[in-house]
Design a protein around this motif. Structure first.
Motif, PDB file in Angstrom:
ATOM      1  N   GLU A 189       9.093  -8.966 -11.981  1.00  0.00           N
ATOM      2  CA  GLU A 189       8.791  -8.312 -13.253  1.00  0.00           C
ATOM      3  C   GLU A 189       8.004  -7.022 -13.037  1.00  0.00           C
ATOM      4  OE1 GLU A 189       6.928 -10.867 -16.051  1.00  0.00           O
ATOM      5  OE2 GLU A 189       8.522 -12.383 -15.993  1.00  0.00           O
ATOM      6  N   GLU A 190       7.063  -7.052 -12.126  1.00  0.00           N
ATOM      7  CA  GLU A 190       6.248  -5.867 -11.839  1.00  0.00           C
ATOM      8  C   GLU A 190       6.687  -5.251 -10.513  1.00  0.00           C
ATOM      9  OE1 GLU A 190       1.548  -4.594 -11.242  1.00  0.00           O
ATOM     10  OE2 GLU A 190       2.083  -6.607 -11.928  1.00  0.00           O
ATOM     11  N   LEU A 191       7.009  -3.963 -10.534  1.00  0.00           N
ATOM     12  CA  LEU A 191       7.463  -3.282  -9.327  1.00  0.00           C
ATOM     13  C   LEU A 191       6.321  -3.158  -8.317  1.00  0.00           C
ATOM     14  CD1 LEU A 191       9.716  -0.456 -10.818  1.00  0.00           C
ATOM     15  CD2 LEU A 191      10.439  -2.601  -9.752  1.00  0.00           C
ATOM     16  N   MET A 192       6.683  -3.167  -7.053  1.00  0.00           N
ATOM     17  CA  MET A 192       5.703  -3.123  -5.973  1.00  0.00           C
ATOM     18  C   MET A 192       5.176  -1.707  -5.731  1.00  0.00           C
ATOM     19  SD  MET A 192       6.285  -4.396  -2.031  1.00  0.00           S
ATOM     20  CE  MET A 192       7.800  -3.440  -1.861  1.00  0.00           C
ATOM     21  N   TYR A 193       6.059  -0.723  -5.767  1.00  0.00           N
ATOM     22  CA  TYR A 193       5.683   0.650  -5.423  1.00  0.00           C
ATOM     23  C   TYR A 193       5.212   1.436  -6.644  1.00  0.00           C
ATOM     24  CZ  TYR A 193       8.115  -0.100  -0.968  1.00  0.00           C
ATOM     25  OH  TYR A 193       8.510  -0.573   0.248  1.00  0.00           O
ATOM     26  N   LYS A 194       4.070   2.082  -6.492  1.00  0.00           N
ATOM     27  CA  LYS A 194       3.612   3.059  -7.467  1.00  0.00           C
ATOM     28  C   LYS A 194       4.223   4.415  -7.098  1.00  0.00           C
ATOM     29  CE  LYS A 194      -0.808   0.639  -7.923  1.00  0.00           C
ATOM     30  NZ  LYS A 194      -2.288   0.745  -7.750  1.00  0.00           N
ATOM     31  N   ALA A 195       4.022   5.398  -7.956  1.00  0.00           N
ATOM     32  CA  ALA A 195       4.601   6.728  -7.721  1.00  0.00           C
ATOM     33  C   ALA A 195       4.150   7.306  -6.378  1.00  0.00           C
ATOM     34  CB  ALA A 195       4.226   7.669  -8.860  1.00  0.00           C
ATOM     35  N   ILE A 196       2.881   7.107  -6.021  1.00  0.00           N
ATOM     36  CA  ILE A 196       2.369   7.648  -4.765  1.00  0.00           C
ATOM     37  C   ILE A 196       3.034   7.003  -3.552  1.00  0.00           C
ATOM     38  CG2 ILE A 196       0.432   6.017  -4.775  1.00  0.00           C
ATOM     39  CD1 ILE A 196       0.549   9.584  -3.253  1.00  0.00           C
ATOM     40  N   HIS A 197       3.408   5.720  -3.668  1.00  0.00           N
ATOM     41  CA  HIS A 197       4.060   5.031  -2.554  1.00  0.00           C
ATOM     42  C   HIS A 197       5.486   5.535  -2.333  1.00  0.00           C
ATOM     43  CE1 HIS A 197       1.070   1.790  -3.773  1.00  0.00           C
ATOM     44  NE2 HIS A 197       0.671   2.228  -2.596  1.00  0.00           N
ATOM     45  N   LEU A 330      -7.952   7.516   4.497  1.00  0.00           N
ATOM     46  CA  LEU A 330      -6.699   7.954   3.887  1.00  0.00           C
ATOM     47  C   LEU A 330      -6.754   9.432   3.520  1.00  0.00           C
ATOM     48  CD1 LEU A 330      -5.743   4.919   1.594  1.00  0.00           C
ATOM     49  CD2 LEU A 330      -5.028   5.409   3.937  1.00  0.00           C
ATOM     50  N   LYS A 331      -7.930   9.888   3.093  1.00  0.00           N
ATOM     51  CA  LYS A 331      -8.110  11.329   2.810  1.00  0.00           C
ATOM     52  C   LYS A 331      -7.972  12.148   4.080  1.00  0.00           C
ATOM     53  CE  LYS A 331     -11.422  12.882   0.415  1.00  0.00           C
ATOM     54  NZ  LYS A 331     -12.828  13.111   0.002  1.00  0.00           N
ATOM     55  N   ARG A 332      -8.594  11.691   5.165  1.00  0.00           N
ATOM     56  CA  ARG A 332      -8.509  12.409   6.447  1.00  0.00           C
ATOM     57  C   ARG A 332      -7.083  12.463   6.974  1.00  0.00           C
ATOM     58  NH1 ARG A 332     -13.050  13.357   9.598  1.00  0.00           N
ATOM     59  NH2 ARG A 332     -11.484  14.447  10.869  1.00  0.00           N
ATOM     60  N   LEU A 333      -6.288  11.464   6.582  1.00  0.00           N
ATOM     61  CA  LEU A 333      -4.907  11.399   7.068  1.00  0.00           C
ATOM     62  C   LEU A 333      -3.926  12.146   6.168  1.00  0.00           C
ATOM     63  CD1 LEU A 333      -4.790   7.671   8.255  1.00  0.00           C
ATOM     64  CD2 LEU A 333      -5.071   9.728   9.659  1.00  0.00           C
ATOM     65  N   GLY A 334      -4.449  12.772   5.096  1.00  0.00           N
ATOM     66  CA  GLY A 334      -3.563  13.652   4.344  1.00  0.00           C
ATOM     67  C   GLY A 334      -3.447  13.427   2.857  1.00  0.00           C
ATOM     68  N   LEU A 335      -4.118  12.420   2.295  1.00  0.00           N
ATOM     69  CA  LEU A 335      -4.039  12.181   0.857  1.00  0.00           C
ATOM     70  C   LEU A 335      -5.206  12.868   0.130  1.00  0.00           C
ATOM     71  CD1 LEU A 335      -3.132   8.371   0.608  1.00  0.00           C
ATOM     72  CD2 LEU A 335      -1.579  10.335   0.630  1.00  0.00           C
ATOM     73  N   GLU A 338      -7.728  11.280  -5.295  1.00  0.00           N
ATOM     74  CA  GLU A 338      -7.064  10.477  -6.310  1.00  0.00           C
ATOM     75  C   GLU A 338      -5.905   9.677  -5.720  1.00  0.00           C
ATOM     76  OE1 GLU A 338      -8.121   9.919  -9.385  1.00  0.00           O
ATOM     77  OE2 GLU A 338      -9.841  11.113  -8.734  1.00  0.00           O
ATOM     78  N   GLU A 339      -5.163  10.297  -4.816  1.00  0.00           N
ATOM     79  CA  GLU A 339      -4.051   9.596  -4.165  1.00  0.00           C
ATOM     80  C   GLU A 339      -4.565   8.448  -3.308  1.00  0.00           C
ATOM     81  OE1 GLU A 339      -0.725  13.166  -3.632  1.00  0.00           O
ATOM     82  OE2 GLU A 339      -2.298  12.888  -2.128  1.00  0.00           O
ATOM     83  N   ALA A 340      -5.669   8.681  -2.592  1.00  0.00           N
ATOM     84  CA  ALA A 340      -6.234   7.647  -1.736  1.00  0.00           C
ATOM     85  C   ALA A 340      -6.704   6.450  -2.548  1.00  0.00           C
ATOM     86  CB  ALA A 340      -7.396   8.225  -0.926  1.00  0.00           C
TER      87      ALA A 340
END
Length: 343
Positions: A189-197, A330-335, A338-340
């Motif tokens: 019912e609920e999708l696994m991936y969000k837009a960022i994924h 995650l920020k250091r790796l490129g996000l 907000e994305e992180a």
């Protein structure tokens, strides 16, 4: 009483002409309810596998007490195609893992692909997977389907490798539509991936190549040592309770192997229904049953060191326990920040 000498004893060595084994467990007990259309899905799976596999491939189909019509189909394909050289028929459903273990431990190929019976293979899947093993000799498991949400699942060795031997960075997802199709195919019912994924995934790189961090196991290729050195006992449950983790995922990590996926999407999870787009994808397939450039000797077992495994475990523990450090990394790796937070 024996009479004469068994000539097989004079030739003790086994000569292996192929190097890539594909194991397909299948369970279709009837054609009702959940299984109503699964037979057609299975046929599409086998046909796509046969079309896209190179000539150094051999296929094992393990029939887990399927309907007689399915059994007859499997036998027919066995006699029709040289790539299918093994068929096992069980009168009881012994479960996916036991089917895989029985097949893997009785074969000699250095690469063993395990796949669900509802996978649609695309052109180039083997080349992409095998090239990833060449680029990363430390890899023990490579999937032809990337996932952006499994970068912390059984990837302790990846983290060590990324910080001390290679590089880690987020990159744009090559085929977000394919990842969305996989998400939908799960039927939740609920999708696994969000837009960022669907936008970015974490990529491990070295001088020879790139691969996505982590992978699932509905279709994946493993070095045979993962099975050789894994648990020896059978699985007493079928497909729940973390049984795949115990017999596939954990052994790969315990042995010091990387867990990776190709950046491009080379297979689809169909589920139990055939949709129009699947038929269209199949029409695009071209036979790649030709000679491969590899002999099989290239795929040696090269795990990371014991120290590397320990360091990787410590890194992953810190990331799992400390949300602030995880977001910072995650920020250091490129996000972005907000994305992180969203990731």
């Amino acid at each position: 009483m024996r009479i004469g000498f068994n000539p097989a004893k004079e030739n003790k060595e086994i000569t292996l002409e192929n190097y890539h084994r594909v194991i397909v467990p299948v369970y279709i007990p009837n054609f009702e309810g959940y299984f109503a259309n699964l037979f057609e899905v299975f046929k599409l799976c086998i046909d796509s596998l046969l079309v896209t596999s190179h000539n150094k491939t051999r296929i094992t189909i393990y029939n887990n007490n399927c309907h007689p019509d399915v059994k007859a189909y499997i036998d027919e394909k066995y006699h029709e195609n040289v790539l299918i050289d093994q068929v096992f028929h069980s009168k009881e459903n012994l479960g996916k893992i036991n089917a895989i273990l029985a097949s893997a431990k009785g074969n000699l190929e250095p690469l063993i692909t395990i796949t669900d019976a509802d996978v649609l293979f695309k052109n180039g899947w083997q080349q992409a997977v095998e090239e990833t093993f060449i680029a990363f000799p430390e890899a023990g498991m490579v999937a032809p389907v990337p996932s952006s949400k499994v970068y912390k699942m059984f990837t302790a060795n990846n983290w060590f490798y990324g910080f001390f031997k290679g590089k880690l960075a987020f990159e744009n997802v090559i085929d977000p539509e394919a990842m969305h199709r996989f998400d939908v195919s799960l039927g939740k019912e609920e999708l696994m991936y969000k837009a960022i994924h669907l936008d970015k995934y974490l990529v491990l790189s070295n001088k020879k190549g790139k691969a996505v961090m982590g992978c699932g196991h509905f279709v994946a290729t493993l070095k045979r040592e993962v099975f050789d050195k894994g648990p020896n006992e059978p699985a007493f449950i079928k497909i729940v309770g973390g049984v795949e983790n115990k017999f596939i995922d954990q052994p790969n990590e315990d042995l010091g192997c990387l867990r990776l996926a190709t950046k491009g999407n080379y297979a689809y999870h169909m589920g139990n229904q055939i949709e129009d787009w699947m038929q269209e994808e199949f029409k695009l397939l071209e036979s790649s049953n030709s000679e491969t450039t590899y002999s099989g000797s290239e795929f040696k077992f090269v795990p990371i060191s014991t120290v590397g495994k320990f360091v990787g475990i410590m890194i992953k523990k810190i990331l799992n326990k400390n949300k602030k450090i995880n977001i910072y990394l995650l920020k250091r790796l490129g996000l972005s920040l907000e994305e992180a937070k969203e990731y």
